[in-house]
Design a protein around this motif. Structure first.
Motif, PDB file in Angstrom:
ATOM      1  N   PRO A  13      16.586 -29.222 -36.774  1.00 16.46           N
ATOM      2  CA  PRO A  13      17.853 -29.935 -36.334  1.00 16.46           C
ATOM      3  C   PRO A  13      17.958 -31.253 -35.898  1.00 16.46           C
ATOM      4  O   PRO A  13      19.112 -31.769 -36.003  1.00 16.46           O
ATOM      5  CB  PRO A  13      18.437 -28.853 -35.191  1.00 16.46           C
ATOM      6  N   LEU A  14      16.936 -31.829 -35.446  1.00 16.79           N
ATOM      7  CA  LEU A  14      16.954 -33.200 -34.755  1.00 16.79           C
ATOM      8  C   LEU A  14      17.249 -34.107 -36.137  1.00 16.79           C
ATOM      9  O   LEU A  14      17.871 -35.074 -35.978  1.00 16.79           O
ATOM     10  CB  LEU A  14      15.777 -33.537 -34.169  1.00 16.79           C
ATOM     11  N   ALA A  15      16.655 -33.935 -37.412  1.00 19.78           N
ATOM     12  CA  ALA A  15      16.707 -34.758 -38.461  1.00 19.78           C
ATOM     13  C   ALA A  15      18.220 -34.698 -39.002  1.00 19.78           C
ATOM     14  O   ALA A  15      18.577 -35.723 -39.756  1.00 19.78           O
ATOM     15  CB  ALA A  15      15.732 -34.252 -39.462  1.00 19.78           C
ATOM     16  N   GLU A  16      18.992 -33.820 -38.382  1.00 21.59           N
ATOM     17  CA  GLU A  16      20.425 -33.867 -38.922  1.00 21.59           C
ATOM     18  C   GLU A  16      21.323 -34.245 -38.048  1.00 21.59           C
ATOM     19  O   GLU A  16      22.566 -34.144 -37.925  1.00 21.59           O
ATOM     20  CB  GLU A  16      20.835 -32.347 -39.389  1.00 21.59           C
ATOM     21  N   VAL A  33      14.856 -28.623 -29.283  1.00 21.15           N
ATOM     22  CA  VAL A  33      15.229 -27.766 -30.200  1.00 21.15           C
ATOM     23  C   VAL A  33      16.490 -27.756 -30.890  1.00 21.15           C
ATOM     24  O   VAL A  33      17.085 -27.382 -31.970  1.00 21.15           O
ATOM     25  CB  VAL A  33      15.455 -26.139 -29.896  1.00 21.15           C
ATOM     26  N   ALA A  34      17.241 -29.021 -30.492  1.00 17.68           N
ATOM     27  CA  ALA A  34      18.557 -29.366 -30.837  1.00 17.68           C
ATOM     28  C   ALA A  34      18.719 -30.919 -30.831  1.00 17.68           C
ATOM     29  O   ALA A  34      18.002 -31.606 -30.128  1.00 17.68           O
ATOM     30  CB  ALA A  34      19.630 -28.834 -30.173  1.00 17.68           C
ATOM     31  N   ALA A  35      19.797 -31.497 -31.647  1.00 18.17           N
ATOM     32  CA  ALA A  35      20.032 -32.905 -31.773  1.00 18.17           C
ATOM     33  C   ALA A  35      20.632 -33.180 -30.130  1.00 18.17           C
ATOM     34  O   ALA A  35      20.920 -32.620 -29.453  1.00 18.17           O
ATOM     35  CB  ALA A  35      20.866 -33.291 -32.842  1.00 18.17           C
ATOM     36  N   PRO A  36      20.496 -34.436 -29.858  1.00 16.53           N
ATOM     37  CA  PRO A  36      20.950 -35.121 -28.527  1.00 16.53           C
ATOM     38  C   PRO A  36      22.643 -34.927 -28.441  1.00 16.53           C
ATOM     39  O   PRO A  36      23.124 -34.678 -27.116  1.00 16.53           O
ATOM     40  CB  PRO A  36      20.875 -36.529 -28.521  1.00 16.53           C
ATOM     41  N   GLU A  37      23.339 -34.535 -29.424  1.00 12.26           N
ATOM     42  CA  GLU A  37      24.676 -34.437 -29.308  1.00 12.26           C
ATOM     43  C   GLU A  37      25.032 -32.972 -28.879  1.00 12.26           C
ATOM     44  O   GLU A  37      26.088 -32.581 -28.400  1.00 12.26           O
ATOM     45  CB  GLU A  37      25.441 -34.931 -30.399  1.00 12.26           C
ATOM     46  N   THR A  38      24.074 -32.083 -29.121  1.00 14.75           N
ATOM     47  CA  THR A  38      24.276 -30.670 -28.876  1.00 14.75           C
ATOM     48  C   THR A  38      24.443 -30.454 -27.158  1.00 14.75           C
ATOM     49  O   THR A  38      23.719 -31.065 -26.425  1.00 14.75           O
ATOM     50  CB  THR A  38      23.015 -30.000 -29.303  1.00 14.75           C
ATOM     51  N   ASP A  39      25.581 -29.752 -27.131  1.00 15.79           N
ATOM     52  CA  ASP A  39      25.567 -29.161 -25.624  1.00 15.79           C
ATOM     53  C   ASP A  39      24.446 -28.290 -24.971  1.00 15.79           C
ATOM     54  O   ASP A  39      24.109 -27.693 -25.531  1.00 15.79           O
ATOM     55  CB  ASP A  39      26.888 -28.192 -25.735  1.00 15.79           C
ATOM     56  N   ASP A  40      24.137 -28.620 -23.902  1.00 18.20           N
ATOM     57  CA  ASP A  40      22.733 -28.138 -23.401  1.00 18.20           C
ATOM     58  C   ASP A  40      22.846 -26.830 -22.973  1.00 18.20           C
ATOM     59  O   ASP A  40      22.113 -25.974 -23.194  1.00 18.20           O
ATOM     60  CB  ASP A  40      22.674 -28.989 -21.894  1.00 18.20           C
ATOM     61  N   GLY A  41      24.294 -26.180 -22.790  1.00 24.01           N
ATOM     62  CA  GLY A  41      24.590 -24.846 -22.853  1.00 24.01           C
ATOM     63  C   GLY A  41      24.114 -24.037 -24.057  1.00 24.01           C
ATOM     64  O   GLY A  41      24.312 -22.580 -24.038  1.00 24.01           O
ATOM     65  N   GLU A  42      24.203 -24.861 -25.135  1.00 20.53           N
ATOM     66  CA  GLU A  42      23.708 -24.110 -26.479  1.00 20.53           C
ATOM     67  C   GLU A  42      22.308 -24.120 -26.648  1.00 20.53           C
ATOM     68  O   GLU A  42      22.008 -22.992 -27.582  1.00 20.53           O
ATOM     69  CB  GLU A  42      24.443 -24.651 -27.594  1.00 20.53           C
ATOM     70  N   ARG A  43      21.583 -24.964 -25.973  1.00 23.46           N
ATOM     71  CA  ARG A  43      20.118 -24.696 -26.355  1.00 23.46           C
ATOM     72  C   ARG A  43      19.308 -23.796 -26.057  1.00 23.46           C
ATOM     73  O   ARG A  43      18.087 -23.451 -26.945  1.00 23.46           O
ATOM     74  CB  ARG A  43      19.452 -26.082 -25.579  1.00 23.46           C
ATOM     75  N   LEU A  44      19.527 -22.703 -25.168  1.00 21.18           N
ATOM     76  CA  LEU A  44      18.749 -21.361 -24.916  1.00 21.18           C
ATOM     77  C   LEU A  44      18.851 -20.692 -26.273  1.00 21.18           C
ATOM     78  O   LEU A  44      17.790 -19.974 -26.770  1.00 21.18           O
ATOM     79  CB  LEU A  44      19.322 -20.983 -23.578  1.00 21.18           C
ATOM     80  N   VAL A  49       9.694 -41.613 -39.158  1.00 23.10           N
ATOM     81  CA  VAL A  49       9.670 -39.790 -39.069  1.00 23.10           C
ATOM     82  C   VAL A  49       9.517 -39.464 -40.544  1.00 23.10           C
ATOM     83  O   VAL A  49       9.977 -40.109 -41.488  1.00 23.10           O
ATOM     84  CB  VAL A  49      11.253 -39.621 -38.634  1.00 23.10           C
ATOM     85  N   THR A  50       8.392 -38.670 -40.584  1.00 24.93           N
ATOM     86  CA  THR A  50       8.217 -38.033 -41.977  1.00 24.93           C
ATOM     87  C   THR A  50       8.682 -36.539 -42.005  1.00 24.93           C
ATOM     88  O   THR A  50       8.020 -35.721 -41.010  1.00 24.93           O
ATOM     89  CB  THR A  50       6.761 -38.084 -42.198  1.00 24.93           C
ATOM     90  N   GLY A  51       9.711 -36.312 -42.908  1.00 26.70           N
ATOM     91  CA  GLY A  51      10.228 -35.009 -42.804  1.00 26.70           C
ATOM     92  C   GLY A  51      10.702 -34.873 -41.364  1.00 26.70           C
ATOM     93  O   GLY A  51      11.659 -35.506 -40.994  1.00 26.70           O
ATOM     94  N   TRP A  66      23.508 -38.622 -34.637  1.00 24.52           N
ATOM     95  CA  TRP A  66      23.014 -40.091 -33.946  1.00 24.52           C
ATOM     96  C   TRP A  66      21.408 -40.356 -34.082  1.00 24.52           C
ATOM     97  O   TRP A  66      20.548 -39.928 -33.334  1.00 24.52           O
ATOM     98  CB  TRP A  66      23.004 -39.909 -32.447  1.00 24.52           C
ATOM     99  N   PRO A  67      21.346 -40.405 -35.574  1.00 23.79           N
ATOM    100  CA  PRO A  67      19.912 -40.525 -36.088  1.00 23.79           C
ATOM    101  C   PRO A  67      19.135 -41.403 -35.156  1.00 23.79           C
ATOM    102  O   PRO A  67      17.817 -41.316 -35.249  1.00 23.79           O
ATOM    103  CB  PRO A  67      20.032 -41.048 -37.247  1.00 23.79           C
ATOM    104  N   GLU A  68      19.828 -42.585 -34.652  1.00 27.53           N
ATOM    105  CA  GLU A  68      18.812 -43.736 -34.105  1.00 27.53           C
ATOM    106  C   GLU A  68      18.666 -43.165 -32.572  1.00 27.53           C
ATOM    107  O   GLU A  68      17.671 -43.677 -31.953  1.00 27.53           O
ATOM    108  CB  GLU A  68      19.716 -44.905 -33.893  1.00 27.53           C
ATOM    109  N   MET A  69      19.193 -41.983 -32.067  1.00 29.92           N
ATOM    110  CA  MET A  69      18.753 -41.458 -30.831  1.00 29.92           C
ATOM    111  C   MET A  69      17.781 -40.102 -30.949  1.00 29.92           C
ATOM    112  O   MET A  69      17.221 -39.689 -29.984  1.00 29.92           O
ATOM    113  CB  MET A  69      19.768 -41.320 -29.935  1.00 29.92           C
TER     114      MET A  69
END
Length: 313
Positions: free
Chosen positions: A48-51, A88-99, A12-14, A54-57
């Protein structure tokens, strides 16, 4: 979809995974300004995914692609453009927050009545979701944004249920909605029992003339009937008037391998559109399917096209 736990991580670059950055480099040789716009926007959307905790996921959890990479590019003979859909968000983010996160990532014009997302927020409230929401954009003559919203339990929001008789069909299980800032939508459904005659009848009902779309389908599909299940999308104006119909299925449902898909699709594209497809499909072969959903569409103006999703490599 494969289990992402068995997919080797990639560089991953940036904020951009290496396959996404490589695909954009190839697109830049064809549509430089559009590729630059896509890179800038994707960098912001994927930040947000870079933060992730669970960086391995973070770069391999998405259901958008069969390896979990959180971006899918798309190609169509309808126009020459850079088109993408992204998490638009990291895997640990609740799906209800993604909208809400997707709306912010796209700079959604929330002050415009036609762009009001209240219907979609309410529809997702306290529901079990499959993906929550994705962000999408088309960079052609300018940039157009789209927000993909999960439709829990195959239900449409009450505000859309009576807009057109087709929306009430018991043959369609609604999966997601592509929402546009002007209030128009594209509604996506799975269907288990649709055949060629049924699709032609539906196209005549919605578009007035089924011939352009069915002609493109006959040239695209090697079999004598539609695979089952398959998918449909119906594009509607803000007032519920039909604009376009698309039929689609997984490329692997009708073709032997990626090479066969590519040999067919190269026969459809012309001019810059063909160059865009070549840029998307010419990445290194990693031994996994790179073509995702493939299909044909038609609109009320009599236009018809072929389209396909392509995983970045």
């Amino acid at each position: 979809m494969t289990n992402a736990a068995y997919v080797m991580p990639f560089e991953v670059t940036g904020a951009l995974p290496a396959p996404v950055a490589a695909t954009l480099r190839r697109l830049r040789a064809v549509l430089p300004a559009q590729a630059d716009a896509a890179q800038t926007m994707l960098g912001r959307v994927l930040a947000p995914l870079a933060e992730s905790v669970w960086p391995e996921m973070a770069w391999r959890f998405s259901s958008l692609t069969n390896t979990g990479v959180p971006v899918e590019f798309a190609w169509t003979t309808r126009e020459a453009a850079v088109r993408w859909t992204a998490e638009v968000a990291a895997p640990e983010t609740d799906d209800g927050e993604r909208l809400a996160i997707a709306a912010r990532a796209l700079d959604w014009p929330l002050d415009s009545p036609s762009a009001d997302l209240a219907t979609w927020f309410e529809h997702q409230r306290d529901c079990r979701l499959k993906f929550g929401a994705w962000a999408s954009a088309r960079h052609g003559d300018g940039t157009a944004i789209k927000l993909y919203a999960d439709l829990p339990s195959g239900r449409l929001p009450s505000a859309w249920q009576g807009r057109h008789p087709v929306l009430n069909s018991t043959l369609l299980f609604w999966r997601m909605a592509g929402v546009n800032p002007d209030g128009s939508v594209e509604l996506y459904a799975r269907t288990h029992d649709l055949d060629l005659s049924g699709l032609a009848s539906l196209a005549r009902t919605l578009l007035g003339d089924a011939a352009p779309m069915m002609s493109q389908l006959a040239a695209l599909m090697p079999g004598s009937d539609l695979p089952r299940p398959s998918g449909l999308s119906l594009a509607l104006s803000a007032s519920g008037e039909p604009r376009a119909l698309t039929w689609f299925t997984f490329a692997k449902a009708i073709y032997r391998d990626d090479a066969q898909v590519a040999s067919v699709l190269r026969g459809f594209g012309q001019g810059v559109s063909a160059q865009v497809y070549a840029a998307l499909a010419s990445g290194p072969d990693d031994g996994r399917w790179r073509h995702g959903m493939i299909g044909v569409g038609g609109d009320i103006a009599g236009n018809a096209w072929v389209q396909c999703g392509v995983r970045p490599t």
